[in-house]
Scaffold this motif. Structure first.
Motif, PDB file in Angstrom:
ATOM      1  N   GLN A  20      19.842  50.273 -29.371  1.00 38.98           N
ATOM      2  CA  GLN A  20      20.919  49.927 -28.457  1.00 38.98           C
ATOM      3  C   GLN A  20      20.369  50.107 -27.036  1.00 38.98           C
ATOM      4  OE1 GLN A  20      24.941  51.510 -29.777  1.00 38.98           O
ATOM      5  NE2 GLN A  20      23.541  53.034 -30.623  1.00 38.98           N
ATOM      6  N   SER A  21      20.980  49.458 -26.101  1.00 38.73           N
ATOM      7  CA  SER A  21      20.536  49.572 -24.709  1.00 38.73           C
ATOM      8  C   SER A  21      21.523  50.371 -23.887  1.00 38.73           C
ATOM      9  CB  SER A  21      20.407  48.189 -24.079  1.00 38.73           C
ATOM     10  OG  SER A  21      19.403  47.458 -24.729  1.00 38.73           O
ATOM     11  N   LEU A  22      20.990  51.141 -22.958  1.00 41.25           N
ATOM     12  CA  LEU A  22      21.803  51.861 -21.981  1.00 41.25           C
ATOM     13  C   LEU A  22      21.333  51.436 -20.602  1.00 41.25           C
ATOM     14  CD1 LEU A  22      23.806  54.169 -21.108  1.00 41.25           C
ATOM     15  CD2 LEU A  22      21.776  55.602 -20.958  1.00 41.25           C
ATOM     16  N   GLN A  23      22.271  51.051 -19.769  1.00 35.19           N
ATOM     17  CA  GLN A  23      21.990  50.822 -18.353  1.00 35.19           C
ATOM     18  C   GLN A  23      23.058  51.586 -17.605  1.00 35.19           C
ATOM     19  OE1 GLN A  23      21.211  46.820 -17.009  1.00 35.19           O
ATOM     20  NE2 GLN A  23      22.117  47.243 -15.022  1.00 35.19           N
ATOM     21  N   ASN A  24      22.634  52.573 -16.792  1.00 35.23           N
ATOM     22  CA  ASN A  24      23.589  53.419 -16.098  1.00 35.23           C
ATOM     23  C   ASN A  24      23.218  53.481 -14.625  1.00 35.23           C
ATOM     24  OD1 ASN A  24      24.487  56.160 -15.005  1.00 35.23           O
ATOM     25  ND2 ASN A  24      25.715  55.906 -16.858  1.00 35.23           N
ATOM     26  N   THR A  26      24.681  55.175 -12.183  1.00 36.33           N
ATOM     27  CA  THR A  26      24.734  56.517 -11.612  1.00 36.33           C
ATOM     28  C   THR A  26      23.425  57.254 -11.855  1.00 36.33           C
ATOM     29  OG1 THR A  26      27.130  56.624 -11.908  1.00 36.33           O
ATOM     30  CG2 THR A  26      25.984  58.713 -11.606  1.00 36.33           C
ATOM     31  N   LEU A  27      22.911  57.157 -13.073  1.00 37.81           N
ATOM     32  CA  LEU A  27      21.616  57.766 -13.380  1.00 37.81           C
ATOM     33  C   LEU A  27      20.472  56.952 -12.781  1.00 37.81           C
ATOM     34  CD1 LEU A  27      22.140  58.672 -17.150  1.00 37.81           C
ATOM     35  CD2 LEU A  27      22.069  60.262 -15.226  1.00 37.81           C
ATOM     36  N   GLY A  28      20.709  55.654 -12.589  1.00 39.24           N
ATOM     37  CA  GLY A  28      19.682  54.779 -12.023  1.00 39.24           C
ATOM     38  C   GLY A  28      18.602  54.406 -13.002  1.00 39.24           C
ATOM     39  N   VAL A  29      18.952  54.364 -14.300  1.00 41.86           N
ATOM     40  CA  VAL A  29      17.959  54.073 -15.329  1.00 41.86           C
ATOM     41  C   VAL A  29      18.523  53.131 -16.384  1.00 41.86           C
ATOM     42  CG1 VAL A  29      16.782  56.287 -15.037  1.00 41.86           C
ATOM     43  CG2 VAL A  29      18.574  56.066 -16.764  1.00 41.86           C
ATOM     44  N   ALA A  30      17.598  52.539 -17.127  1.00 44.28           N
ATOM     45  CA  ALA A  30      17.936  51.732 -18.302  1.00 44.28           C
ATOM     46  C   ALA A  30      16.881  52.027 -19.357  1.00 44.28           C
ATOM     47  CB  ALA A  30      17.943  50.247 -17.959  1.00 44.28           C
ATOM     48  N   PHE A  31      17.291  52.071 -20.622  1.00 45.09           N
ATOM     49  CA  PHE A  31      16.355  52.278 -21.725  1.00 45.09           C
ATOM     50  C   PHE A  31      17.048  51.962 -23.040  1.00 45.09           C
ATOM     51  CE2 PHE A  31      18.190  56.399 -20.674  1.00 45.09           C
ATOM     52  CZ  PHE A  31      18.713  56.817 -21.884  1.00 45.09           C
ATOM     53  N   ASN A  32      16.257  51.876 -24.101  1.00 47.02           N
ATOM     54  CA  ASN A  32      16.766  51.637 -25.451  1.00 47.02           C
ATOM     55  C   ASN A  32      16.757  52.938 -26.243  1.00 47.02           C
ATOM     56  OD1 ASN A  32      16.948  48.872 -24.921  1.00 47.02           O
ATOM     57  ND2 ASN A  32      14.852  48.537 -25.599  1.00 47.02           N
ATOM     58  N   TYR A  33      17.745  53.076 -27.118  1.00 48.90           N
ATOM     59  CA  TYR A  33      17.802  54.237 -28.007  1.00 48.90           C
ATOM     60  C   TYR A  33      18.273  53.763 -29.382  1.00 48.90           C
ATOM     61  CZ  TYR A  33      22.830  54.220 -27.021  1.00 48.90           C
ATOM     62  OH  TYR A  33      24.146  53.861 -26.895  1.00 48.90           O
ATOM     63  N   PRO A  34      17.950  54.520 -30.451  1.00 47.80           N
ATOM     64  CA  PRO A  34      18.253  54.068 -31.812  1.00 47.80           C
ATOM     65  C   PRO A  34      19.736  53.871 -32.099  1.00 47.80           C
ATOM     66  CG  PRO A  34      16.621  55.795 -31.858  1.00 47.80           C
ATOM     67  CD  PRO A  34      17.149  55.737 -30.446  1.00 47.80           C
ATOM     68  N   GLN A  35      20.014  52.873 -32.930  1.00 50.31           N
ATOM     69  CA  GLN A  35      21.380  52.626 -33.406  1.00 50.31           C
ATOM     70  C   GLN A  35      21.907  53.883 -34.087  1.00 50.31           C
ATOM     71  OE1 GLN A  35      23.514  50.195 -33.199  1.00 50.31           O
ATOM     72  NE2 GLN A  35      22.342  48.384 -32.707  1.00 50.31           N
ATOM     73  N   THR A  46      24.983  63.807 -13.411  1.00 48.85           N
ATOM     74  CA  THR A  46      23.901  62.829 -13.539  1.00 48.85           C
ATOM     75  C   THR A  46      22.992  63.128 -14.730  1.00 48.85           C
ATOM     76  OG1 THR A  46      22.550  63.966 -11.886  1.00 48.85           O
ATOM     77  CG2 THR A  46      23.931  62.150 -11.111  1.00 48.85           C
ATOM     78  N   SER A  47      23.612  63.136 -15.898  1.00 44.02           N
ATOM     79  CA  SER A  47      22.872  63.369 -17.131  1.00 44.02           C
ATOM     80  C   SER A  47      23.512  62.580 -18.263  1.00 44.02           C
ATOM     81  CB  SER A  47      22.842  64.858 -17.468  1.00 44.02           C
ATOM     82  OG  SER A  47      24.145  65.331 -17.723  1.00 44.02           O
ATOM     83  N   ALA A  48      22.772  62.469 -19.358  1.00 44.52           N
ATOM     84  CA  ALA A  48      23.286  61.787 -20.537  1.00 44.52           C
ATOM     85  C   ALA A  48      22.847  62.547 -21.779  1.00 44.52           C
ATOM     86  CB  ALA A  48      22.782  60.343 -20.590  1.00 44.52           C
ATOM     87  N   HIS A  49      23.669  62.486 -22.814  1.00 45.61           N
ATOM     88  CA  HIS A  49      23.398  63.206 -24.054  1.00 45.61           C
ATOM     89  C   HIS A  49      23.463  62.231 -25.219  1.00 45.61           C
ATOM     90  CE1 HIS A  49      23.437  66.536 -26.894  1.00 45.61           C
ATOM     91  NE2 HIS A  49      24.430  65.942 -27.502  1.00 45.61           N
ATOM     92  N   PHE A  50      22.427  62.253 -26.038  1.00 43.14           N
ATOM     93  CA  PHE A  50      22.372  61.401 -27.226  1.00 43.14           C
ATOM     94  C   PHE A  50      22.163  62.313 -28.424  1.00 43.14           C
ATOM     95  CE2 PHE A  50      21.016  59.126 -23.613  1.00 43.14           C
ATOM     96  CZ  PHE A  50      21.473  57.833 -23.771  1.00 43.14           C
ATOM     97  N   ALA A  51      22.905  62.062 -29.500  1.00 43.82           N
ATOM     98  CA  ALA A  51      22.753  62.923 -30.684  1.00 43.82           C
ATOM     99  C   ALA A  51      23.145  62.186 -31.954  1.00 43.82           C
ATOM    100  CB  ALA A  51      23.616  64.162 -30.533  1.00 43.82           C
ATOM    101  N   ASP A  52      22.464  62.529 -33.044  1.00 43.64           N
ATOM    102  CA  ASP A  52      22.913  62.072 -34.354  1.00 43.64           C
ATOM    103  C   ASP A  52      23.324  63.302 -35.156  1.00 43.64           C
ATOM    104  OD1 ASP A  52      20.682  63.251 -35.512  1.00 43.64           O
ATOM    105  OD2 ASP A  52      19.771  61.391 -36.162  1.00 43.64           O
TER     106      ASP A  52
END
Length: 157
Positions: A20-24, A26-35, A46-52
């Motif tokens: 999946q793609s993230l474009q933010n 506020t953070l000023g970044v874009a990247f892909n992370y797993p479905q 100014t942070s983001a948290h990803f978890a499974d």
């Protein structure tokens, strides 16, 4: 130092579209992370948290204004804040058009020792920190399957 974000790895994922793609802005970044990874963005810090659900691997992404601070000072503070032990400075890594300082160490959470690799760079008067964390026995696989693809897709907005 900005808040740290934990990025969780999953061994699963969609076959046809594994990321999946993230474009933010506020953070000023874009990247892909797993479905299938759960994502929480904290705009105020100014942070983001990803978890499974497996709690196997984690990634922290954060940004903070430089406020006249040197990159080496920020890196030392971020390492200390994460509770890193046995740290080793690694060669600089280049991705997203920037040179990232790399420090590798160990952290202990809930009695488990994990490998943590912290990357820090300065871009547009902000520090950016990426912390990749996984159990030592799983880190190499997590690096290949999850962490490297994220770095390869990472860009500044």
């Amino acid at each position: 130092i900005g808040s740290l974000v934990y990025y969780q790895s999953s061994s699963g994922g969609a076959i046809n579209q594994p990321y999946q793609s993230l474009q933010n802005n506020t953070l000023g970044v874009a990247f892909n992370y797993p479905q299938g990874w759960h994502m929480t963005v904290n705009q105020a810090q100014t942070s983001a948290h990803f978890a499974d659900s497996s709690q196997t691997g984690q990634i922290t992404i954060s940004t903070a204004a430089t406020n006249g601070q040197q990159l080496t000072q920020y890196l030392a503070q971020a390492s200390a804040q994460l509770g890193m032990a046995n740290t080793q400075t690694k060669p600089t890594l280049t991705f997203a058009g920037a040179s990232w300082q790399e420090v590798q160490g160990n952290v202990t959470q809930k009695g488990v020792s994990d490998t943590l690799v912290l990357y820090v760079t300065e871009h547009n008067n902000h520090f950016y920190a990426l912390a990749f964390q996984a159990p030592a026995t799983a880190y190499a696989q997590m690096e290949q399957v999850n962490f490297k693809p994220l770095r390869d897709s990472f860009s500044f907005l």
